[in-house]
Structure formats: structure tokens, C-alpha cells
Enzyme design. Structure first.
Site, PDB file in Angstrom:
ATOM      1  CE1 TYR A 206      -8.643  -8.936   3.425  1.00 27.11           C
ATOM      2  CE2 TYR A 206      -8.982 -11.155   4.287  1.00 27.11           C
ATOM      3  CZ  TYR A 206      -8.132 -10.156   3.851  1.00 27.11           C
ATOM      4  OH  TYR A 206      -6.775 -10.361   3.844  1.00 27.11           O
TER       5      TYR A 206
ATOM      6  CE  LYS B 195      -6.260  -9.383  -0.241  1.00 29.04           C
ATOM      7  NZ  LYS B 195      -5.221  -8.312  -0.278  1.00 29.04           N
TER       8      LYS B 195
HETATM    9  N1  LIG Z   1      -2.788  -9.952   8.561  1.00 24.13           N
HETATM   10  C1  LIG Z   1      -3.169 -11.154   8.138  1.00 24.13           C
HETATM   11  O1  LIG Z   1      -3.406 -12.079   8.932  1.00 24.13           O
HETATM   12  C2  LIG Z   1      -3.269 -11.419   6.649  1.00 24.13           C
HETATM   13  C3  LIG Z   1      -3.514 -12.738   6.240  1.00 24.13           C
HETATM   14  C4  LIG Z   1      -3.588 -13.021   4.880  1.00 24.13           C
HETATM   15  C5  LIG Z   1      -3.414 -12.021   3.958  1.00 24.13           C
HETATM   16  N2  LIG Z   1      -3.181 -10.744   4.388  1.00 24.13           N
HETATM   17  C6  LIG Z   1      -2.978  -9.719   3.354  1.00 24.13           C
HETATM   18  O2  LIG Z   1      -1.718  -9.132   3.601  1.00 24.13           O
HETATM   19  C7  LIG Z   1      -1.731  -7.765   3.219  1.00 24.13           C
HETATM   20  C8  LIG Z   1      -1.239  -6.919   4.367  1.00 24.13           C
HETATM   21  O3  LIG Z   1      -2.081  -7.140   5.488  1.00 24.13           O
HETATM   22  P1  LIG Z   1      -1.795  -6.422   6.873  1.00 24.13           P
HETATM   23  O4  LIG Z   1      -2.225  -7.339   7.948  1.00 24.13           O
HETATM   24  O5  LIG Z   1      -0.445  -5.860   6.865  1.00 24.13           O
HETATM   25  O6  LIG Z   1      -2.877  -5.251   6.798  1.00 24.13           O
HETATM   26  P2  LIG Z   1      -2.915  -3.873   7.578  1.00 24.13           P
HETATM   27  O7  LIG Z   1      -2.009  -3.863   8.740  1.00 24.13           O
HETATM   28  O8  LIG Z   1      -4.366  -3.584   7.789  1.00 24.13           O
HETATM   29  O9  LIG Z   1      -2.335  -2.855   6.508  1.00 24.13           O
HETATM   30  C9  LIG Z   1      -3.044  -2.506   5.364  1.00 24.13           C
HETATM   31  C10 LIG Z   1      -2.316  -1.373   4.715  1.00 24.13           C
HETATM   32  O10 LIG Z   1      -3.004  -1.002   3.511  1.00 24.13           O
HETATM   33  C11 LIG Z   1      -3.087   0.406   3.470  1.00 24.13           C
HETATM   34  N3  LIG Z   1      -4.203   0.864   2.645  1.00 24.13           N
HETATM   35  C12 LIG Z   1      -5.507   0.603   2.813  1.00 24.13           C
HETATM   36  N4  LIG Z   1      -6.230   1.254   1.874  1.00 24.13           N
HETATM   37  C13 LIG Z   1      -5.336   1.931   1.109  1.00 24.13           C
HETATM   38  C14 LIG Z   1      -5.482   2.801   0.003  1.00 24.13           C
HETATM   39  N5  LIG Z   1      -6.668   3.097  -0.513  1.00 24.13           N
HETATM   40  N6  LIG Z   1      -4.358   3.325  -0.547  1.00 24.13           N
HETATM   41  C15 LIG Z   1      -3.138   3.053  -0.032  1.00 24.13           C
HETATM   42  N7  LIG Z   1      -2.951   2.250   1.032  1.00 24.13           N
HETATM   43  C16 LIG Z   1      -4.047   1.700   1.605  1.00 24.13           C
HETATM   44  C17 LIG Z   1      -3.285   0.801   4.925  1.00 24.13           C
HETATM   45  O11 LIG Z   1      -3.024   2.167   5.061  1.00 24.13           O
HETATM   46  P3  LIG Z   1      -3.584   3.049   6.282  1.00 24.13           P
HETATM   47  O12 LIG Z   1      -2.530   2.929   7.342  1.00 24.13           O
HETATM   48  O13 LIG Z   1      -3.679   4.409   5.701  1.00 24.13           O
HETATM   49  O14 LIG Z   1      -4.892   2.474   6.688  1.00 24.13           O
HETATM   50  C18 LIG Z   1      -2.254  -0.105   5.570  1.00 24.13           C
HETATM   51  O15 LIG Z   1      -0.963   0.436   5.441  1.00 24.13           O
HETATM   52  C19 LIG Z   1      -3.156  -7.455   2.781  1.00 24.13           C
HETATM   53  O16 LIG Z   1      -3.214  -7.514   1.390  1.00 24.13           O
HETATM   54  C20 LIG Z   1      -3.974  -8.576   3.388  1.00 24.13           C
HETATM   55  O17 LIG Z   1      -5.115  -8.855   2.631  1.00 24.13           O
HETATM   56  C21 LIG Z   1      -3.095 -10.420   5.707  1.00 24.13           C
END
Ligand SMILES: NC(=O)c1ccc[n+]([C@@H]2O[C@H](COP(=O)([O-])OP(=O)(O)OC[C@H]3O[C@@H](n4cnc5c(N)ncnc54)[C@H](OP(=O)(O)O)[C@@H]3O)[C@@H](O)[C@H]2O)c1
Length: 491
Positions: free
Chosen positions: A237, A241
Site C-alpha cells: 500500500y 502510494k
Molecule cells: N482511511 C484511512 O485511514 C486513510 C489514511 C490515510 C490516507 N488515506 C487515503 O485516503 C483516501 C481515501 O481513503 P478511504 O479510507 O476513503 O478509502 P476507501 O473507503 O477504501 O475508499 C476508496 C475508494 O476508492 C475507490 N476506488 C478504488 N479503486 C478504484 C478504481 N480503479 N477506480 C475508481 N475508484 C476506485 C473505491 O471504490 P469501490 O467502492 O468501487 O471499491 C472507493 O470508493 C485514499 O487515497 C487513501 O489512501 C486513508
């Protein structure tokens, strides 16, 4: 005079990727609540056509409890009217050219109208298949950048990364970009295109060998971890990233770029209401396992800070930084959105707070009886954890295993119970070790400078995005753990 941070969104057209995900749907709610005069929101979701994209947005975003405050404030009808007036569902896939948007007219409209791109789509599995993670987190980021560059009006790409692109570091971690090909140990450079070729060759080999889908999945997961470790990162991951960040920084041209690096994102602090969360990730997996009585020991350095940040603060920071860098030609600014520097909470405190919480408000087991979890033993080195687990689980496990075959009724349950506990502890430790033993502190100077600037210019019409105002004990007891129980465990 510069417009206020929220005013700035007025009449702007935004593209938000990952709209069905946790962070993006909070951003969508914040934007519609704070600035209903936003011009348009193009929301990209994986779907085969417009109808299914619209259906996904309806079921997975607007029908969620997250929107209940807005729904109550303006009423069902007005919210539905606002959504149909402002929101354009976009079926797409960021792994493809033009983000997979195949409807020519829709694509043309987007390229003519979009002012700001918020890119948050990603795969967030730490041990994702390398081919999948590379396509989404790395090449997907490049596809989104290329789309933004082709859009006539776009004046900002805000790319959401993660603070843990820094790898397993200690000391103060600064908000600086990675150069193309940079590695953590400074040795052999990473060539991202070569990584993709390697993936394709390996997939061909696996197909030639007649490997099943399951075998291919395991091989691709192993390959991701191996390549990540080779260049100094601990999991697929953070490695994919960081390569996404490299692509965006290197090929940005004149497009202003903001890279947001949040730490571990948790439930809303205050907006639209405290405690909304979706899914169980990182530190929450540990809290939930403990509440369910399944966590007896764990590997964590009690004296280090657990860097968490509420999701509404991340969304607010995204709006504030977008307002700051819109039109800022060619700029490339990194923002940590983190708490460990200004208002740290230690793992030891989280353990104590969780024990107190579940003592007072236990989860109910399958039988409907309250679960009374015992305080977990926190071990701070891998060697201690290995020794403890081999003494507590492995030796009795072998004996119990034999006994359970001979006397299944007396020993079978005990064996299975130990086995479950052991597997749970090992799985969590394997996945989250880089976070749990993390010794670094994330400097969030850039965001703090922006907060001070906003205050000085009286541009602070956004709700809080400073971790300084969080009383952690109050947040965990009255907001976050109840939020997990209500919105994730449905208790
Ligand atoms: N959550 C955390 O603690 C955290 C911490 C630091 C950084 N981040 C970053 O914050 C961002 C959002 O994280 P999150 O927690 O909201 O993640 P999440 O709930 O897993 O959501 C990820 C989203 O990306 C979409 N996605 C994945 N592959 C795709 C593709 N090929 N084309 C279009 N959409 C796609 C997923 O769609 P589907 O619904 O179709 O799967 C989902 O809507 C990410 O970039 C992550 O790296 C998150």
C-alpha cells in the site's frame, strides 16, 4: 479581497474520485452542507453505466446516516433537489485512460467545466495484489493527473496520499515531496515502468504455469511485499502510494498540486455530527477486537503516539488547502494532516480508555450476554511478542490440538478458542506492525501556517481542522468508540 475558504467553493465545479469511499463521502457532505452554491459535483464511482453509478451513489452515499443532519436541516425534498441539480454521477475506473469515462458527451462536459480535481480513490489494503495496487494507486494517480491537465479550466489537483509513505522512520517527519525514483535506503532507484513490466511478466508466467486465481492472488501479494521491502517500504500500500505521489509530482507541468498525507483517519469529530464512521481500519481493528474479547496480547510500543485524525478534519483541510493553492501555477505542496506533533495520544492511553469504555458499556456476545474482555498485554518488541505467543499459544496449541482429536468434546472448544485468538493477534500484528511500532512524529507545519494565515485574514469560515482542539479522552469515550459501536457494529 480573497474570498473566505467556504465562499471560494461558490460556483466551482469539482470532480471527486472514490466517491463511494469513507473520506470522499464526508467531503461530499461537507461541500453540500457548507456551500450549496457549488456549481457542480462530478462524482466518479466504479460502475458499468450511468444508471448503476447513480444507484451506487444513492445507496452508498446519500442514503447514509452521514446525510441525516443535512436532510433534517433542509428537508428530504430540498436535499433530493440539490442532489439532482448539482451531482453528476460518473461511471469510471481510474486504472483506465480518461479514468474509464466512455460516454463522449459526459467526458467533453467534464473537460470543459471542472475547476478542481479531488483525487481520493485508492485501494487501501496493506497487502493488496501488486498488479491491482500498482494499477490503482500508482498508474491511477497518473491517469487522474493526465485528465486534470487535459481539462481546460482545471486549476488544481488535490491528491490524497498517506503520511506513511515515509516508511518506518523515527524523529520529526517533514512535509517534503519524493523525487522520481527515490527509495528509502537511498540505494538502487525504483523505475515505475519497470515495476509494471515485472508485474506483467509475472502474470504471464503464472498463466503459463496454469496457476489458479487463488494461487495467482497469493503470488501477486507476495510480489508486492517483496518489491516494497526491496526499496525500503514495509507494505504494498505505502509503496504504491508513494509511487503515485512521484508520478503526480514529476509530471505535473503547470498544474498546481496539493498532496494531502493523512495519518490514520477515524470517525467525525464534530461535523455533520460526532462519531460517524464507516469500516474498521488500523487502530479501530484493535479496539473492536478487544471489545469482542478476542485480543489478549498485542505488539505495540505503549510510549509512542498513535497518530489518528478525525475524518471531518481531513475533509476540512482538503477544502482549505484547495482554496489556498487554486491557480497557484506549478506549485507542489505537501500537507500532513496529523495529530502526533500538536496533540499526541499515546497507545497506552488508548488501551486504558478502551478498557474503561468496554467495562462500562460492554458489547454483547452472540448469546446476548455482555462480553467482559480482559486487559490485553502490550508487548513492545517483536522478540517479546514472538516469545509470548509461542509460550501462550503455540505449545499449548500443539498439546490441545492432539487432545482435541482424542477427546473432542472436552478439548475441541478450548483448542479452537486458542487458535482463533492466536490467528487474530498474528494477523493484526502482521498487517499493522509498521504503524504500531512507528516512532516518528508528523510535522504539520504547512497546515498550521495555513490555519494561522486564515485566522489573521479572518478567512476562517471553515469548521475546525486543528487537532489541538481534541480532548482525546472525551473523543474516544463519547464519540469514537460509541460511533464504531453504532455505525460499524450496529449495536
Ligand atoms: N482511511 C484511512 O485511514 C486513510 C489514511 C490515510 C490516507 N488515506 C487515503 O485516503 C483516501 C481515501 O481513503 P478511504 O479510507 O476513503 O478509502 P476507501 O473507503 O477504501 O475508499 C476508496 C475508494 O476508492 C475507490 N476506488 C478504488 N479503486 C478504484 C478504481 N480503479 N477506480 C475508481 N475508484 C476506485 C473505491 O471504490 P469501490 O467502492 O468501487 O471499491 C472507493 O470508493 C485514499 O487515497 C487513501 O489512501 C486513508
Amino acid at each position: 479581497m480573497e474570498p473566505n475558504r467556504v465562499q471560494f467553493l461558490e460556483n466551482k465545479t469539482l470532480l471527486i474520485t472514490g466517491a463511494s469511499g469513507f473520506l470522499s463521502k464526508v467531503l461530499v457532505e461537507r461541500v453540500l452542507s457548507l456551500q450549496p452554491n457549488v456549481k457542480k459535483l462530478y462524482l466518479l464511482v466504479r460502475a458499468s453505466d450511468n444508471k448503476s453509478a447513480e444507484q451506487r451513489l444513492h445507496n452508498e452515499v446519500f442514503e447514509k446516516d452521514l446525510f441525516k443532519v443535512l436532510r433534517k436541516n433542509i428537508g428530504d425534498e430540498s436535499l433530493n433537489a440539490l442532489i439532482s441539480e448539482k451531482v453528476v454521477p460518473v461511471p469510471g475506473d481510474i486504472t483506465l485512460n480518461n479514468m474509464g469515462v466512455s460516454d463522449f458527451n459526459l467526458l467533453q462536459d467534464m473537460m470543459q467545466e471542472i475547476d478542481i480535481v479531488f483525487h481520493a480513490a485508492a485501494t487501501t489494503r496493506f497487502d493488496e495484489r501488486y498488479d491491482v495496487a500498482l494499477r490503482i494507486n500508482t498508474f491511477g494517480a497518473l491517469n487522474v493527473l493526465n485528465f486534470a491537465k487535459k481539462s481546460v479550466k482545471a486549476q488544481l489537483l488535490l491528491h490524497v496520499s498517506t503520511a506513511y509513505v515515509c516508511g518506518e522512520r523515527s524523529g520529526l517527519i517533514q512535509e517534503i515531496p519524493f523525487a522520481m525514483g527515490e527509495t528509502l535506503h537511498g540505494k538502487n532507484k525504483v523505475d515505475i515502468n519497470t515495476e509494471m513490466q515485472l508485474v506483467e511478466q509475472r502474470l504471464e508466467q503464472l498463466a503459463e504455469q496454469g496457476c489458479s486465481e487463488e494461487e495467482t492472488k497469493h503470488a501477486m501479494r507476495d510480489l508486492g511485499l517483496k518489491r516494497a521491502k526491496l526499496f525500503g517500504w514495509s507494505n504494498t500500500y505505502s509503496f504504491t502510494k508513494v509511487m503515485g505521489e512521484m508520478f503526480v509530482g514529476h509530471y505535473r507541468g503547470n498544474m498546481p498540486i496539493v498532496i494531502i498525507r493523512p495519518t490514520m483517519i477515524t470517525s467525525t469529530f464534530s461535523d455533520p455530527f460526532p462519531g460517524w464512521i464507516e469500516g474498521v481500519k488500523t487502530v479501530d481493528t484493535v479496539i473492536v477486537s478487544y471489545g469482542k474479547g478476542m485480543l489478549k496480547c498485542f505488539l505495540v510500543d505503549k510510549k509512542t503516539a498513535c497518530d489518528i485524525i478525525p475524518v471531518d478534519m481531513v475533509a476540512n483541510a482538503m477544502i482549505a488547502t484547495a482554496a489556498e493553492h487554486f491557480h497557484d501555477s506549478g506549485s507542489h505542496t505537501i500537507y500532513h494532516v496529523a495529530s502526533s506533533y500538536r496533540n499526541p495520544i499515546m497507545y497506552k492511553q488508548i488501551k486504558e480508555i478502551s478498557i474503561r469504555y468496554f467495562k462500562k458499556s460492554p458489547l454483547l456476545g452472540r448469546s446476548g450476554m455482555p462480553i467482559v474482555p480482559k486487559a490485553p498485554l502490550l508487548l513492545s518488541t517483536k522478540a517479546m511478542f514472538r516469545l509470548y505467543t509461542s509460550l501462550r499459544f503455540k505449545l499449548p496449541l500443539q498439546v490441545l490440538g492432539l487432545l482435541s482429536i482424542t477427546f473432542p468434546s472436552q478439548f475441541g472448544n478450548n483448542y479452537q478458542h486458542h487458535n482463533r485468538e492466536f490467528k487474530m493477534a498474528m494477523r493484526l500484528v502482521k498487517l499493522y506492525k509498521p504503524y504500531l511500532l512507528f516512532k516518528g512524529v508528523f510535522d504539520d507545519r504547512n497546515l498550521e501556517t495555513l490555519r494561522i494565515k486564515n485566522e489573521a485574514k479572518e478567512m476562517n469560515d471553515l469548521p475546525a481542522f486543528s487537532p489541538k482542539c481534541i480532548d482525546w479522552e472525551d473523543y474516544f469515550i463519547n464519540t469514537h468508540i460509541p460511533g464504531l459501536a453504532t455505525h460499524v457494529l450496529n449495536k
